[in-house]
Design a protein around this motif. Sequence first.
Motif, mmCIF file in Angstrom:
data_model
loop_
_atom_site.group_PDB
_atom_site.id
_atom_site.type_symbol
_atom_site.label_atom_id
_atom_site.label_comp_id
_atom_site.label_asym_id
_atom_site.label_seq_id
_atom_site.Cartn_x
_atom_site.Cartn_y
_atom_site.Cartn_z
ATOM 1 N N MET A 1 63.611 44.792 141.338
ATOM 2 C CA MET A 1 62.296 44.255 141.059
ATOM 3 C C MET A 1 61.226 45.209 141.589
ATOM 4 N N ARG A 2 60.284 45.516 140.749
ATOM 5 C CA ARG A 2 59.218 46.435 141.132
ATOM 6 C C ARG A 2 58.249 45.747 142.085
ATOM 7 N N ARG A 3 57.879 46.440 143.126
ATOM 8 C CA ARG A 3 56.902 45.866 144.052
ATOM 9 C C ARG A 3 55.487 46.156 143.543
ATOM 10 N N SER A 4 54.564 45.372 144.021
ATOM 11 C CA SER A 4 53.183 45.539 143.591
ATOM 12 C C SER A 4 52.565 46.761 144.277
ATOM 13 N N PHE A 5 51.456 47.220 143.722
ATOM 14 C CA PHE A 5 50.746 48.336 144.328
ATOM 15 C C PHE A 5 50.302 47.972 145.742
ATOM 16 N N TYR A 6 49.856 46.751 145.934
ATOM 17 C CA TYR A 6 49.416 46.297 147.260
ATOM 18 C C TYR A 6 50.557 46.411 148.269
ATOM 19 N N GLU A 7 51.752 45.991 147.884
ATOM 20 C CA GLU A 7 52.897 46.090 148.797
ATOM 21 C C GLU A 7 53.153 47.551 149.165
ATOM 22 N N PHE A 8 53.070 48.444 148.186
ATOM 23 C CA PHE A 8 53.202 49.873 148.472
ATOM 24 C C PHE A 8 52.078 50.339 149.390
ATOM 25 N N LEU A 9 50.853 49.955 149.068
ATOM 26 C CA LEU A 9 49.696 50.398 149.846
ATOM 27 C C LEU A 9 49.812 49.980 151.306
ATOM 28 N N MET A 10 50.387 48.827 151.557
ATOM 29 C CA MET A 10 50.523 48.356 152.939
ATOM 30 C C MET A 10 51.449 49.250 153.766
ATOM 31 N N THR A 11 52.307 50.018 153.107
ATOM 32 C CA THR A 11 53.162 50.957 153.844
ATOM 33 C C THR A 11 52.352 52.147 154.351
ATOM 34 N N LEU A 12 51.134 52.319 153.844
ATOM 35 C CA LEU A 12 50.267 53.429 154.252
ATOM 36 C C LEU A 12 49.296 53.041 155.358
ATOM 37 N N ARG A 13 49.289 51.767 155.736
ATOM 38 C CA ARG A 13 48.370 51.308 156.788
ATOM 39 C C ARG A 13 48.658 52.001 158.105
ATOM 40 N N ASN A 14 47.572 52.345 158.784
ATOM 41 C CA ASN A 14 47.676 52.937 160.115
ATOM 42 C C ASN A 14 46.289 52.864 160.740
ATOM 43 N N SER A 15 46.103 51.944 161.644
ATOM 44 C CA SER A 15 44.784 51.724 162.237
ATOM 45 C C SER A 15 44.317 52.899 163.091
ATOM 46 N N GLU A 16 45.220 53.774 163.468
ATOM 47 C CA GLU A 16 44.879 54.938 164.293
ATOM 48 C C GLU A 16 44.468 56.143 163.447
#
Length: 74
Positions: A1-16
């Motif tokens: 099942m393909r994940r959404s763009f948002y789910e992919f984008l969340m792997t790029l989160r980094n508050s630092e």
Amino acid sequence: MRRSFYEFLMTLRNSESVEPEAEFANNAFRDSSFPKHEESYQKLSEYLELNAGYLPSMTIFDEAYQKYQEIDKK
């Protein structure tokens, strides 16, 4: 099942990080209206152009979406 763009984008989160894609991901996380289940480039692009004042350049989205497509092909 393909994940959404948002789910992919969340792997790029980094508050630092000050990297544009990480900042985009951090801001999208805080955007309660972000289309979290969307996969379509066109629909995401339209949303961001109209609603994402936190995105300084659509090039950031374009590059992130390109990575999303490449990872999904693997």
